[in-house]
Design a protein around this motif. Structure first.
Motif, PDB file in Angstrom:
ATOM      1  N   LEU A   1      12.652 -19.427  -4.286  1.00  0.00           N
ATOM      2  CA  LEU A   1      11.629 -19.616  -5.752  1.00  0.00           C
ATOM      3  C   LEU A   1      10.616 -18.891  -4.991  1.00  0.00           C
ATOM      4  CD1 LEU A   1      11.214 -19.510  -8.893  1.00  0.00           C
ATOM      5  CD2 LEU A   1      10.646 -22.293  -8.392  1.00  0.00           C
ATOM      6  N   SER A   2       9.563 -19.723  -4.289  1.00  0.00           N
ATOM      7  CA  SER A   2       8.506 -19.166  -3.619  1.00  0.00           C
ATOM      8  C   SER A   2       8.308 -17.771  -3.151  1.00  0.00           C
ATOM      9  CB  SER A   2       7.756 -20.181  -2.438  1.00  0.00           C
ATOM     10  OG  SER A   2       8.717 -19.964  -1.352  1.00  0.00           O
ATOM     11  N   LYS A   3       9.169 -17.110  -3.043  1.00  0.00           N
ATOM     12  CA  LYS A   3       9.070 -15.221  -3.011  1.00  0.00           C
ATOM     13  C   LYS A   3       8.916 -14.732  -3.733  1.00  0.00           C
ATOM     14  CE  LYS A   3      12.628 -16.250   0.870  1.00  0.00           C
ATOM     15  NZ  LYS A   3      14.273 -16.704   0.806  1.00  0.00           N
ATOM     16  N   TYR A   4       8.796 -15.259  -5.046  1.00  0.00           N
ATOM     17  CA  TYR A   4       8.664 -14.359  -6.396  1.00  0.00           C
ATOM     18  C   TYR A   4       7.811 -14.779  -6.557  1.00  0.00           C
ATOM     19  CZ  TYR A   4      13.598 -12.978  -6.034  1.00  0.00           C
ATOM     20  OH  TYR A   4      14.767 -12.905  -5.646  1.00  0.00           O
ATOM     21  N   ASP A   5       6.294 -13.935  -5.664  1.00  0.00           N
ATOM     22  CA  ASP A   5       4.505 -14.608  -6.760  1.00  0.00           C
ATOM     23  C   ASP A   5       4.159 -13.385  -7.134  1.00  0.00           C
ATOM     24  OD1 ASP A   5       4.998 -13.842  -4.136  1.00  0.00           O
ATOM     25  OD2 ASP A   5       3.656 -15.509  -3.240  1.00  0.00           O
ATOM     26  N   GLY A   6       5.146 -12.452  -6.990  1.00  0.00           N
ATOM     27  CA  GLY A   6       4.226 -11.474  -7.459  1.00  0.00           C
ATOM     28  C   GLY A   6       3.566 -10.519  -6.052  1.00  0.00           C
ATOM     29  N   THR A   7       3.520 -11.289  -4.435  1.00  0.00           N
ATOM     30  CA  THR A   7       3.495 -10.567  -3.429  1.00  0.00           C
ATOM     31  C   THR A   7       4.053  -9.697  -2.544  1.00  0.00           C
ATOM     32  OG1 THR A   7       3.523 -12.135  -2.073  1.00  0.00           O
ATOM     33  CG2 THR A   7       1.748 -12.843  -3.105  1.00  0.00           C
ATOM     34  N   GLN A   8       5.522  -9.580  -3.259  1.00  0.00           N
ATOM     35  CA  GLN A   8       6.339  -8.877  -2.942  1.00  0.00           C
ATOM     36  C   GLN A   8       6.386  -6.894  -3.475  1.00  0.00           C
ATOM     37  OE1 GLN A   8       9.123  -9.719  -0.024  1.00  0.00           O
ATOM     38  NE2 GLN A   8       7.479 -11.553  -0.314  1.00  0.00           N
ATOM     39  N   PRO A   9       7.006  -6.562  -2.636  1.00  0.00           N
ATOM     40  CA  PRO A   9       6.865  -5.394  -3.118  1.00  0.00           C
ATOM     41  C   PRO A   9       7.301  -5.339  -4.416  1.00  0.00           C
ATOM     42  CG  PRO A   9       7.419  -5.056  -0.671  1.00  0.00           C
ATOM     43  CD  PRO A   9       7.848  -6.577  -1.028  1.00  0.00           C
ATOM     44  N   ASP A  10       8.557  -5.895  -4.894  1.00  0.00           N
ATOM     45  CA  ASP A  10       8.679  -5.326  -5.674  1.00  0.00           C
ATOM     46  C   ASP A  10       8.225  -5.612  -7.302  1.00  0.00           C
ATOM     47  OD1 ASP A  10       9.226  -7.532  -6.493  1.00  0.00           O
ATOM     48  OD2 ASP A  10      11.885  -7.488  -5.911  1.00  0.00           O
ATOM     49  N   GLY A  11       6.822  -6.357  -6.770  1.00  0.00           N
ATOM     50  CA  GLY A  11       5.869  -7.294  -7.745  1.00  0.00           C
ATOM     51  C   GLY A  11       6.260  -8.352  -8.580  1.00  0.00           C
ATOM     52  N   ARG A  12       7.516  -9.077  -8.865  1.00  0.00           N
ATOM     53  CA  ARG A  12       8.301  -9.766  -9.109  1.00  0.00           C
ATOM     54  C   ARG A  12       7.608 -11.290  -9.576  1.00  0.00           C
ATOM     55  NH1 ARG A  12      13.353  -8.702 -11.489  1.00  0.00           N
ATOM     56  NH2 ARG A  12      14.208  -7.647  -9.965  1.00  0.00           N
ATOM     57  N   VAL A  13       7.795 -12.135 -10.614  1.00  0.00           N
ATOM     58  CA  VAL A  13       6.697 -12.948 -10.306  1.00  0.00           C
ATOM     59  C   VAL A  13       7.508 -14.224 -11.304  1.00  0.00           C
ATOM     60  CG1 VAL A  13       5.011 -14.617 -10.991  1.00  0.00           C
ATOM     61  CG2 VAL A  13       4.824 -11.919 -10.510  1.00  0.00           C
ATOM     62  N   PHE A  14       8.402 -14.807 -11.183  1.00  0.00           N
ATOM     63  CA  PHE A  14       9.142 -15.772 -11.230  1.00  0.00           C
ATOM     64  C   PHE A  14       8.157 -17.353 -11.564  1.00  0.00           C
ATOM     65  CE2 PHE A  14      13.633 -14.085  -9.532  1.00  0.00           C
ATOM     66  CZ  PHE A  14      13.957 -13.372 -10.603  1.00  0.00           C
ATOM     67  N   LEU A  15       8.533 -18.681 -12.235  1.00  0.00           N
ATOM     68  CA  LEU A  15       8.240 -19.274 -12.104  1.00  0.00           C
ATOM     69  C   LEU A  15       9.706 -20.804 -12.557  1.00  0.00           C
ATOM     70  CD1 LEU A  15       6.918 -20.760 -15.373  1.00  0.00           C
ATOM     71  CD2 LEU A  15       4.971 -19.650 -14.967  1.00  0.00           C
ATOM     72  N   ALA A  16       8.791 -21.788 -12.304  1.00  0.00           N
ATOM     73  CA  ALA A  16      10.312 -23.062 -13.556  1.00  0.00           C
ATOM     74  C   ALA A  16       9.093 -24.063 -14.071  1.00  0.00           C
ATOM     75  CB  ALA A  16      10.984 -23.834 -12.556  1.00  0.00           C
ATOM     76  N   VAL A  17      10.146 -24.146 -15.366  1.00  0.00           N
ATOM     77  CA  VAL A  17       9.401 -24.944 -15.689  1.00  0.00           C
ATOM     78  C   VAL A  17      11.011 -26.325 -16.216  1.00  0.00           C
ATOM     79  CG1 VAL A  17       8.439 -25.538 -18.206  1.00  0.00           C
ATOM     80  CG2 VAL A  17       7.724 -23.605 -17.303  1.00  0.00           C
ATOM     81  N   ASN A  18      10.605 -27.099 -16.051  1.00  0.00           N
ATOM     82  CA  ASN A  18      11.879 -27.560 -16.770  1.00  0.00           C
ATOM     83  C   ASN A  18      13.489 -27.361 -16.122  1.00  0.00           C
ATOM     84  OD1 ASN A  18      10.407 -30.105 -17.976  1.00  0.00           O
ATOM     85  ND2 ASN A  18      10.389 -29.046 -19.838  1.00  0.00           N
ATOM     86  N   GLY A  19      13.534 -26.865 -14.207  1.00  0.00           N
ATOM     87  CA  GLY A  19      14.244 -26.782 -13.892  1.00  0.00           C
ATOM     88  C   GLY A  19      14.749 -25.627 -14.461  1.00  0.00           C
ATOM     89  N   ILE A  20      14.012 -24.802 -15.449  1.00  0.00           N
ATOM     90  CA  ILE A  20      15.168 -23.506 -16.039  1.00  0.00           C
ATOM     91  C   ILE A  20      13.695 -22.233 -15.248  1.00  0.00           C
ATOM     92  CG2 ILE A  20      15.146 -21.665 -17.175  1.00  0.00           C
ATOM     93  CD1 ILE A  20      15.530 -24.652 -19.080  1.00  0.00           C
ATOM     94  N   ILE A  21      14.491 -21.044 -14.357  1.00  0.00           N
ATOM     95  CA  ILE A  21      13.862 -20.399 -13.973  1.00  0.00           C
ATOM     96  C   ILE A  21      12.931 -18.725 -14.618  1.00  0.00           C
ATOM     97  CG2 ILE A  21      13.254 -18.232 -12.066  1.00  0.00           C
ATOM     98  CD1 ILE A  21      15.241 -21.004  -9.810  1.00  0.00           C
ATOM     99  N   PHE A  22      12.396 -18.914 -15.401  1.00  0.00           N
ATOM    100  CA  PHE A  22      12.199 -17.764 -16.094  1.00  0.00           C
ATOM    101  C   PHE A  22      11.539 -16.825 -15.207  1.00  0.00           C
ATOM    102  CE2 PHE A  22      11.372 -21.158 -18.417  1.00  0.00           C
ATOM    103  CZ  PHE A  22      12.180 -21.083 -19.643  1.00  0.00           C
ATOM    104  N   ASP A  23      11.533 -15.284 -15.407  1.00  0.00           N
ATOM    105  CA  ASP A  23      10.653 -14.210 -15.347  1.00  0.00           C
ATOM    106  C   ASP A  23       9.679 -14.048 -16.328  1.00  0.00           C
ATOM    107  OD1 ASP A  23      10.275 -11.448 -14.235  1.00  0.00           O
ATOM    108  OD2 ASP A  23      12.019 -11.049 -13.830  1.00  0.00           O
ATOM    109  N   VAL A  24       8.561 -13.788 -15.121  1.00  0.00           N
ATOM    110  CA  VAL A  24       7.515 -13.833 -15.685  1.00  0.00           C
ATOM    111  C   VAL A  24       6.696 -12.576 -15.592  1.00  0.00           C
ATOM    112  CG1 VAL A  24       7.206 -16.156 -16.077  1.00  0.00           C
ATOM    113  CG2 VAL A  24       6.520 -15.316 -14.523  1.00  0.00           C
ATOM    114  N   THR A  25       7.107 -11.711 -15.094  1.00  0.00           N
ATOM    115  CA  THR A  25       6.828 -10.227 -14.463  1.00  0.00           C
ATOM    116  C   THR A  25       6.502  -9.315 -15.509  1.00  0.00           C
ATOM    117  OG1 THR A  25       8.312 -10.638 -12.534  1.00  0.00           O
ATOM    118  CG2 THR A  25       7.478  -8.196 -13.004  1.00  0.00           C
ATOM    119  N   ARG A  26       6.425 -10.134 -16.639  1.00  0.00           N
ATOM    120  CA  ARG A  26       5.760  -9.545 -17.545  1.00  0.00           C
ATOM    121  C   ARG A  26       4.131 -10.392 -18.063  1.00  0.00           C
ATOM    122  NH1 ARG A  26       7.609  -9.425 -23.123  1.00  0.00           N
ATOM    123  NH2 ARG A  26       8.981 -10.966 -22.541  1.00  0.00           N
ATOM    124  N   GLY A  27       4.653 -11.118 -17.527  1.00  0.00           N
ATOM    125  CA  GLY A  27       3.157 -11.580 -17.699  1.00  0.00           C
ATOM    126  C   GLY A  27       2.230 -11.787 -16.010  1.00  0.00           C
TER     127      GLY A  27
END
Ligand code: HEM
Length: 176
Positions: free
Chosen positions: A60-86
């Motif tokens: 999960l830690s790779k999806y912090d928005g610093t990768q070339p594709d800019g994806r951002v994920f975070l987890a809440v209550n064990g569910i991973i969300f794609d928050v790239t739009r935010g």
């Protein structure tokens, strides 16, 4: 007997001439600014293909928005969300960047902008109020963002998602 000034004399009187020039200048500025903003707005980037995948905390830690594709994920209550739009919230330099690529549950529940540092945070020490607050955040994220998958406990086997698998299935598995 003094004659009435003609339209031309009226227009070219010093005060009116200044006003007319000023109006012409303003109209020029308005037209120019409209033209410039239309030209400068870049087209929105094409949406990234959806990812359906369970991830470990380390993955999960790779999806912090610093990768070339800019994806951002975070987890809440064990569910991973794609928050790239935010991205303006969670992307690098954003006010909630500390949640990017992290389990944000504890931070959201305790109103602290900090992701969990633990290998896997089981959240067992949260108070009932904090649990309720985390649930409210989870509901908000479900409304706004796509679900990627589950945040895996150490040793937990990831689910294999087929293309047409619904989100409900993930949610059922998560609550077991
Ligand atoms: C003085 C305190 C705070 C103020 C004024 C504030 C203000 C805001 C504002 C204006 C937004 C944007 C809402 C939108 O445009 O949809 C926002 C979003 C957000 N805030 Fe705060 N906030 C504060 C504290 C916190 C704290 C303590 C947390 C959590 C620990 C938090 C978590 C969030 C999150 C996660 C979002 C983004 C939600 C999304 O993805 O739509 N905020 N906040």
């Amino acid at each position: 007997m003094s004659q009435e000034p003609t339209f031309w004399e009226e227009l070219t009187s010093p005060v009116n001439l200044i006003l007319v020039l000023f109006i012409v200048y303003l109209i020029y500025k308005i037209i120019r600014s409209k033209f410039e903003t239309e030209v400068e707005v870049p087209p929105p980037p094409p949406p990234l293909p959806k990812i359906r995948k369970d991830l470990t905390v380390a993955e999960l830690s790779k999806y912090d928005g610093t990768q070339p594709d800019g994806r951002v994920f975070l987890a809440v209550n064990g569910i991973i969300f794609d928050v790239t739009r935010g991205k303006r919230f969670y992307g690098p330099g954003g006010p909630y960047a500390a949640f990017a690529g992290r389990d944000a549950t504890r931070g959201l529940a305790t109103a602290q902008v900090a992701g969990s540092d633990q290998e896997y945070d089981d959240l067992s020490d949260l108070t009932p109020d904090e649990v309720a607050s985390a649930k409210e955040w989870e509901d908000q994220f479900r409304e706004k963002y796509d679900i990627v998958g589950k945040l895996l406990r150490p040793g937990e086997v990831p689910t294999v998602y087929s293309d047409d698998e619904s989100e409900e299935k993930t949610e059922d598995k998560k609550t077991q």
